[in-house]
Design a protein around this motif. Structure first.
Motif, short mmCIF file in Angstrom:
data_model
loop_
_atom_site.label_atom_id
_atom_site.label_comp_id
_atom_site.label_asym_id
_atom_site.label_seq_id
_atom_site.Cartn_x
_atom_site.Cartn_y
_atom_site.Cartn_z
N VAL A 1 1.27 -1.16 -0.04
CA VAL A 1 -0.14 0.37 0.34
C VAL A 1 0.77 1.00 0.28
O VAL A 1 0.38 1.64 -0.65
N THR B 1 -12.67 -1.44 -1.43
CA THR B 1 -12.06 -2.78 0.11
C THR B 1 -12.82 -3.69 0.29
O THR B 1 -14.14 -2.91 0.96
N ILE C 1 -5.41 1.56 3.38
CA ILE C 1 -5.70 1.29 2.45
C ILE C 1 -6.11 2.69 2.32
O ILE C 1 -6.52 3.36 1.54
N PRO D 1 -0.58 2.77 -3.74
CA PRO D 1 -2.06 2.47 -3.71
C PRO D 1 -3.09 1.94 -4.13
O PRO D 1 -3.56 2.39 -5.05
#
Length: 184
Positions: free
Chosen positions: A52, A87, A78, A56
């Motif tokens: 990340v 996500t 994230i 990202p």
């Protein structure tokens, strides 16, 4: 539409997969690559956080319990790195409290394992926040229980006594369950 815009419309983007179950991670990575994602896989919180930080992701699928920590830390990182990231939280240990926490930290959906690639893809691509259609042939409660027992059995290196202790069941009861075929 320019060539770049056309490429972005047909190419979903960078997907981070985080799960400590290597066979599942490999199968899911292959399935998502076949759907057009550029996939990076991580099997620990540390690897996921490094990924990340490096880049990202636009999409992520994160397991709740990992060998070196909690997937909720990855979800929060994230969200901080890319607030528009979609996500999905996966877990075999689902409960309402962790689902609410995952959503508060930035997850857009929360799926119980075993989830297949189609369910995960639908959840990732469902931009309008409506629920994914229920599966046509969902697993029976007996099958879900059997799958959970098998997973714990494998995590305990096929040690019946340790598995029975962790599942809070009698060892002989577990042996009878393991001796039977999987329910439908």
């Amino acid at each position: 539409m320019t060539a770049v815009e056309q490429d972005l419309s047909t190419h979903p983007g960078y997907l981070l997969l985080v799960d400590d179950d290597r066979p599942f991670l490999i199968r899911l990575a292959r399935a998502m690559e076949s759907r057009g994602f550029t996939v990076f896989s991580a099997d620990s919180v540390a690897d996921a956080l490094a990924a990340v930080k490096n880049e990202p992701p636009r999409y992520a699928v994160v397991d709740m319990r990992l060998g070196d920590g909690n997937g909720l830390d990855v979800v929060e990182t994230i969200r901080n790195a890319n607030p528009d990231a979609r996500t999905i939280m996966l877990t075999g240990y689902g409960n309402i409290t962790t689902a609410v926490t995952a959503v508060k930290l930035g997850a857009v959906d929360y799926l119980a394992k075993p989830a297949d690639a189609d369910d995960i893809f639908s959840a990732l691509m469902n931009e309008n926040a409506s629920r994914v259609e229920p599966p046509e042939n969902p697993m029976s409660a007996d099958r879900v229980r059997w799958e959970h027992i098998q997973r714990i059995y494998e995590l305990c290196d096929r040690n019946v006594s340790e598995t029975a202790r962790r599942l809070n069941m009698h060892r002989r009861t577990l042996q009878r369950i393991l001796a039977k075929r999987a329910p439908k």
